[in-house]
Design a protein around this motif. Structure first.
Motif, mmCIF file in Angstrom:
data_model
loop_
_atom_site.group_PDB
_atom_site.id
_atom_site.type_symbol
_atom_site.label_atom_id
_atom_site.label_comp_id
_atom_site.label_asym_id
_atom_site.label_seq_id
_atom_site.Cartn_x
_atom_site.Cartn_y
_atom_site.Cartn_z
ATOM 1 N N ILE A 28 0.837 -1.204 0.000
ATOM 2 C CA ILE A 28 0.000 0.000 0.000
ATOM 3 C C ILE A 28 0.872 1.254 0.000
ATOM 4 O O ILE A 28 0.626 2.223 -0.729
ATOM 5 N N LEU A 29 1.927 1.240 0.808
ATOM 6 C CA LEU A 29 2.809 2.404 0.927
ATOM 7 C C LEU A 29 3.852 2.458 -0.177
ATOM 8 O O LEU A 29 4.615 3.420 -0.281
ATOM 9 N N ARG A 30 3.921 1.382 -0.991
ATOM 10 C CA ARG A 30 4.870 1.307 -2.106
ATOM 11 C C ARG A 30 6.305 1.551 -1.644
ATOM 12 O O ARG A 30 7.076 2.269 -2.284
ATOM 13 N N ILE A 31 6.661 0.927 -0.532
ATOM 14 C CA ILE A 31 7.995 1.127 0.035
ATOM 15 C C ILE A 31 9.064 0.416 -0.782
ATOM 16 O O ILE A 31 10.218 0.827 -0.821
ATOM 17 N N ARG A 32 8.689 -0.648 -1.486
ATOM 18 C CA ARG A 32 9.706 -1.407 -2.209
ATOM 19 C C ARG A 32 9.975 -0.890 -3.606
ATOM 20 O O ARG A 32 10.607 -1.556 -4.409
ATOM 21 N N GLY A 33 9.494 0.280 -3.928
ATOM 22 C CA GLY A 33 9.696 0.820 -5.267
ATOM 23 C C GLY A 33 11.141 1.172 -5.548
ATOM 24 O O GLY A 33 12.003 1.046 -4.706
ATOM 25 N N GLY A 34 11.413 1.644 -6.784
ATOM 26 C CA GLY A 34 12.770 2.040 -7.129
ATOM 27 C C GLY A 34 13.464 0.988 -7.975
ATOM 28 O O GLY A 34 12.833 0.123 -8.564
ATOM 29 N N VAL A 35 14.787 1.072 -8.012
ATOM 30 C CA VAL A 35 15.534 0.195 -8.908
ATOM 31 C C VAL A 35 15.488 -1.254 -8.474
ATOM 32 O O VAL A 35 15.807 -2.157 -9.239
ATOM 33 N N ASN A 36 15.085 -1.530 -7.214
ATOM 34 C CA ASN A 36 15.046 -2.898 -6.721
ATOM 35 C C ASN A 36 13.625 -3.310 -6.362
ATOM 36 O O ASN A 36 13.380 -3.976 -5.366
ATOM 37 N N ALA A 37 12.667 -2.912 -7.194
ATOM 38 C CA ALA A 37 11.262 -3.178 -6.915
ATOM 39 C C ALA A 37 10.937 -4.668 -6.918
ATOM 40 O O ALA A 37 9.866 -5.056 -6.481
ATOM 41 N N THR A 38 11.835 -5.512 -7.414
ATOM 42 C CA THR A 38 11.561 -6.937 -7.485
ATOM 43 C C THR A 38 11.895 -7.675 -6.187
ATOM 44 O O THR A 38 11.702 -8.871 -6.094
ATOM 45 N N ILE A 39 12.418 -6.984 -5.176
ATOM 46 C CA ILE A 39 12.729 -7.629 -3.905
ATOM 47 C C ILE A 39 11.425 -8.087 -3.259
ATOM 48 O O ILE A 39 10.565 -7.281 -2.927
ATOM 49 N N LYS A 40 11.268 -9.398 -3.079
ATOM 50 C CA LYS A 40 10.022 -9.955 -2.555
ATOM 51 C C LYS A 40 10.059 -10.169 -1.044
ATOM 52 O O LYS A 40 9.037 -10.044 -0.384
ATOM 53 N N ASP A 41 11.217 -10.534 -0.531
ATOM 54 C CA ASP A 41 11.335 -10.802 0.904
ATOM 55 C C ASP A 41 12.312 -9.804 1.518
ATOM 56 O O ASP A 41 13.526 -10.006 1.490
ATOM 57 N N THR A 42 11.763 -8.740 2.074
ATOM 58 C CA THR A 42 12.624 -7.702 2.658
ATOM 59 C C THR A 42 13.065 -8.060 4.070
ATOM 60 O O THR A 42 14.035 -7.502 4.574
#
Length: 239
Positions: A134-148
């Motif tokens: 919802i907050l779109r925190i994983r955006g950017g050049v590494n948006a494919t990171i699934k398990d932070t």
């Protein structure tokens, strides 16, 4: 975790290494156990860093990463939930793939691990990922990171310094800021599948009141992370 890690280093004599354990204001026998382990195994390059009071996992990791001396620095949880032998693939990702960070990932185990987790842990996990999206925190050049959130990440020394010198969040949501800072700095990351299992004896307090406080705290930190970087209240451009 200490014993399995020592066994791994002994079976890979080409590696040079140091142990760096951070006690986050521990009130149990953690420090005594670590000291005894170093002494019994004649580990001369082992350090025990003591934080006077509990500050949170993020603060403990930040302290260890910035005080470590290695060319590569592994962040690993003390419970040994991730098989240390997975480190081989992490090294490969950095040395051959020219990555700055290798991120352990349990995404491939999602269905299996959900079946094995307690209902409360599953609820927390799904709620966490809902708000991350919802907050779109994983955006950017590494948006494919699934398990932070996997507690098994390998950083080059330069990446560790660049990221942890600017880390603000000190508790459970700190991994998200690690990813955010890496994105801002254009650091290259790769997710690596790891062998992971839930370990009994977690310190997670599953009382309803405690869970509510933890959930609200994490949501607050995620919102704070998003707002502070969007409004440039936090910046990490000086390194």
């Amino acid at each position: 975790m200490l014993q399995s890690t020592l066994a791994y280093t002994q079976s890979n004599p080409q590696l040079t290494y140091e142990f760096c354990v951070v006690s986050d204001g521990s009130t149990d026998d953690t420090e005594a156990v670590v000291t005894k382990f170093y002494k019994e195994n004649n580990i001369l390059n082992g350090r025990l860093i003591r934080l006077v009071k509990n500050r949170g996992k993020g603060a403990a990791i930040k302290t260890g990463m910035l005080q470590a001396k290695g060319a590569n620095r592994l962040m690993v949880d003390a419970d040994g939930a991730t098989d240390i032998s997975c480190l081989k693939n992490m090294f490969f990702a950095i040395e051959t793939g020219k990555n700055d960070i290798a991120i352990g990932s349990r995404a491939h185990m999602a269905e299996e691990s959900t079946a094995k987790r307690s209902p409360m842990r599953t609820l927390l996990m799904r709620g966490f990922h809902f708000f991350v999206n919802i907050l779109r925190i994983r955006g950017g050049v590494n948006a494919t990171i699934k398990d932070t959130q996997c507690g098994f990440k390998l950083f080059t020394a330069s990446a560790a310094t660049a990221i942890f010198s600017h880390l603000h969040l000190e508790r459970w949501a700190f991994d998200l800021e690690v990813i955010a800072i890496a994105n801002i700095k254009g650091l290259k990351m790769q997710e690596i599948q790891v062998v992971w299992e839930e370990i009994d004896g977690s310190k997670l307090d599953t009382g309803r009141f405690s869970l509510l406080i933890n959930a609200v705290t994490m949501l607050r930190d995620m919102a704070c992370l998003k707002i502070c970087y969007v409004l440039h209240l936090w910046n990490c451009s000086d390194i």
